[in-house]
Design an enzyme around this catalytic site. Structure first.
Site, PDB file in Angstrom:
ATOM      1  N   LEU A  50      44.937  45.183  40.221  1.00  0.00           N
ATOM      2  CA  LEU A  50      44.723  46.595  39.876  1.00  0.00           C
ATOM      3  C   LEU A  50      45.294  47.519  40.941  1.00  0.00           C
ATOM      4  CD1 LEU A  50      41.262  46.426  38.160  1.00  0.00           C
ATOM      5  CD2 LEU A  50      43.459  47.007  37.148  1.00  0.00           C
ATOM      6  N   ARG A 337      23.531  44.221  46.061  1.00  0.00           N
ATOM      7  CA  ARG A 337      23.760  42.775  46.094  1.00  0.00           C
ATOM      8  C   ARG A 337      23.252  42.088  47.347  1.00  0.00           C
ATOM      9  NH1 ARG A 337      29.836  43.033  43.496  1.00  0.00           N
ATOM     10  NH2 ARG A 337      29.050  43.591  41.437  1.00  0.00           N
TER      11      ARG A 337
END
Ligand SMILES: Cc1cc2nc3c(=O)[nH]c(=O)nc-3n(C[C@H](O)[C@H](O)[C@H](O)COP(=O)(O)OP(=O)(O)OC[C@H]3O[C@@H](n4cnc5c(N)ncnc54)[C@H](O)[C@@H]3O)c2cc1C
Length: 640
Positions: A50, A337
């Site tokens: 990306l 996370r």
């Protein structure tokens, strides 16, 4: 491993003044390149994920001559394709209180106050443009009943700002970037080189001027020259051998640029993702992520009792511990996370883990299925459930998923300034390959946002400021020849060892060592052990590795051996960085530095800085970049 400390380093490109005006200010002060001159300027972009795909397409559209490289057989196969859950943007379509400022705030806090405010604010500003760009390309984001783009929630945020395309967001975004790239290939502004691996950076007169690559099919060593080089080569989580990254992800491009003078920042900041399918045996070479988006509806729990081996369906409600909801009532299952991973480790360490070896916790959809119906759950997560069933043989509609933390992302990378330029003039680094924006812990759905912000919007502006002073003239032939010889010598050396162990077996051993000693929890003792063992293992590698085949053919063992050799050197720097940083922050948890509740305890007085390491054959040199917070007050993070 010995190191010395060098002078402080500063990011001199970030403008001062009100934070909301800084990017505008920089864009205006950056020099422009006249359209006719762009045709005379050559840019190399390594990587077609990306970050690299969007950068190469945009630079091509701007009119530069671009050469794009990747080691896969198609730019579309870059690891970005694996991204599942989504991409953040401060659009506030839901009207749930989101704003650029809130995305900025959440990201600085989520990164445990170890990211730069200016960069993060710009990221939040640009996030809204990314969605418009992707929609215009035809990226099929999920929509709600009225036709507006739908969003879901990700960890570390109390608003719903994550745009998604089922569980295939990376794939759909990459197809968008790839189409833009192919358009430029057809237009003649981008020249594509697939199956080419960059093995060195050419630095001439102190500037990055090209790369040495190996044609992975014929083995030919080629030189490519340019006025600037962009590295968009992804993360290095595979240093741990087992990770959620694609098998090919490696550190070679950035490590070899590091050896040429690019500083490596915060190498020890590793993200361990809480929801992965647990390791099931010694034979395994890859771990599979179960997207964080599942924590929108899945509830994480373990049995209250230790060593409870009843089937999950036989454990009554009052004998279950929904520990994230219990410990962090404000964020519940959507804590960031690093917090969720450590909490899972703690309950497993207490003997309450489930599945083989007790290294797992449940992610349960029973309540969501009862509330929303199976069809609705299938619509949102169907492909992830199918993937889980194919791998484990268990149907998550009927029994809870079993999950455990695994290595997922690397926040460290090459040091860059606000312009995304490294310490080597003319070398720009974007996407996961650089260190910027996420601090010590990346929030979910922020990597795609950063990669595309860098590639579509930031780099195309800032690189112009550098290129406006170009073209940079002839490249010193000696510098090119020296880089070429270095590459050939390394290949010959690997082939000459002719030992008995495969590169893969060394990689597996190194990865286990890194996981055990520099993984979810690090101590001075474990890091010292790793720093003793890594050089021994590296020595054995160079005495006993077996690389079959020749250099003049497709040779995956040779490719692997080169990457593993670089992993050894990187692993050593990671452990040193982790040893020197005696505080805990985000994904870097030093057991010696925790508060009474077992949460990461930062030491802002001594460690509110980026650690930027300079390569030196005599041992690394540490340069500190102080981090200053004018807008977000540094506090002990709390998600309770
Ligand atoms: C399973 C999984 C799911 C994820 N889901 C999400 C998500 O939902 N949301 C989110 O924000 N993030 C997610 N992430 C993180 C995110 O996908 C990555 O951080 C991001 O895609 C990295 O993009 P990139 O362009 O920087 O690098 P990559 O996509 O890794 O691309 C690297 C490119 O560099 C090339 N390359 C590398 N080295 C060389 C070399 N030496 N020579 C030539 N070419 C080279 C490769 O060929 C490739 O083209 C996920 C990660 C994983 C592992």
């Amino acid at each position: 491993m010995k190191y010395t400390e060098g002078p402080e380093i500063r990011d001199t490109k970030a403008p001062s003044g009100p934070i909301e005006d800084r990017w505008e200010k920089r864009k205006f002060s950056a020099k422009l390149v006249n359209p006719a001159n762009k045709r005379k300027l050559n840019v190399i972009v390594v990587g077609t994920g990306l970050a690299g795909g969007s950068a190469a397409a945009t630079l091509g559209e701007l009119g530069y001559n671009v050469k794009s490289f990747c080691y896969q057989d198609s730019p579309r196969r870059a690891h970005s394709i694996a991204a599942q859950g989504g991409i953040n943007a401060a659009k506030n379509y839901r009207g749930d209180g989101d704003s650029i400022y809130r995305l900025f705030y959440d990201t600085v806090k989520g990164g445990d106050f170890r990211a730069r405010e200016s960069n993060v604010y710009r990221l939040a500003q640009v996030s809204v443009n990314i969605i418009d760009q992707a929609v215009a390309q035809g990226v099929p984001f999920a929509r709600e009943y009225g036709g507006l783009l739908d969003t879901r929630s990700f960890g570390g945020a109390q608003v719903s700002r994550t745009f998604y395309a089922r569980g295939q967001t990376g794939q759909q975004l990459l197809l968008g970037a790839y189409q833009a790239l192919e358009r430029q290939v057809a237009a003649g502004t981008v020249e594509m080189h697939t199956r080419h691996e960059m093995l060195d950076l050419i630095v001439s007169d102190g500037r990055a001027r090209g790369i040495i690559v190996r044609d992975m099919v014929t083995g030919e060593i080629e030189r490519h020259l340019a006025d600037a080089v962009v590295l968009a080569t992804g993360g290095y989580g595979n240093v741990f051998f087992l990770s959620t990254n694609a098998k090919g992800c490696n550190t070679t491009a950035i490590w070899r640029a590091h050896e040429r003078g690019a500083y490596f920042a915060n190498p020890c900041y590793t993200q361990i993702h809480p929801t992965c399918i647990p390791v099931s045996g010694e034979y395994q070479s890859k771990l599979t992520l179960m997207s964080e988006s599942l924590r929108n509806d899945g509830r994480v729990w373990v049995p209250l009792r230790k060593n409870d081996d009843r089937a999950p369906g036989d454990i009554p409600e009052d004998e279950r511990d929904y520990y994230l909801e219990r410990i962090y009532p404000s964020f519940g299952n959507l804590v960031p996370r690093d917090i969720a991973s450590r909490a899972a480790k703690n309950v497993c360490d207490e003997g309450r883990g489930v599945g083989p070896g007790g290294l797992g916790v449940y992610l349960d959809f029973r309540d969501a299925i009862n509330r929303l119906g199976r069809d609705a759950v299938e619509k949102k997560y169907g492909n992830l459930f199918e993937m889980y069933e194919r791998i484990t043989g268990e149907n998550p509609y009927d029994v809870p998923m079993r999950i455990y933390p695994a290595v997922h992302y690397t926040m460290g990378g090459l040091w860059v300034d606000y312009d995304l330029q490294s310490t080597i003039p003319g070398l720009f680094v974007i996407g996961e390959a650089n260190f910027s924006d996420h601090g010590a812990n990346r929030l979910g759905a922020s990597a795609l946002m950063q990669g595309l912000a860098d590639g579509y919007f930031v780099l195309p502006t800032t690189i112009g400021d550098y290129l406006a002073n170009g073209p940079y003239g002839d490249v010193d032939e000696e510098a090119v020849a020296e880089a070429e010889i270095k590459v050939r010598t390394k290949i010959d050396r690997l082939l000459a060892v002719n030992g008995t162990r495969t590169p893969d077996s060394f990689h597996r051993e190194l990865g286990k060592l890194m996981w055990d000693y520099c993984g979810m929890e690090r101590t001075e003792e474990s890091l010292r052990k790793a720093l003793e063992r890594i050089p021994e293992l590296r020595e054995e590698f160079w005495q006993n590795v077996k690389v079959s085949g020749t250099a003049e053919e497709l040779n995956q063992v040779l490719e692997k051996a080169g990457r593993v050799a670089d992993f050894f050197d990187l692993a050593e720097l990671m452990c040193l960085d982790a040893l020197v940083r005696t505080e805990s922050c985000g994904g870097h948890f030093r057991a010696e530095s925790q508060d009474a509740d077992g949460e990461a305890l930062r030491d802002d007085e001594n460690f509110a800085h980026v650690s930027a390491w300079e390569y030196s054959p005599d041992g690394p040199i540490l340069h500190k970049e102080p981090l200053e917070y004018e807008y977000v007050k540094m506090t002990q993070r709390s998600y309770k």
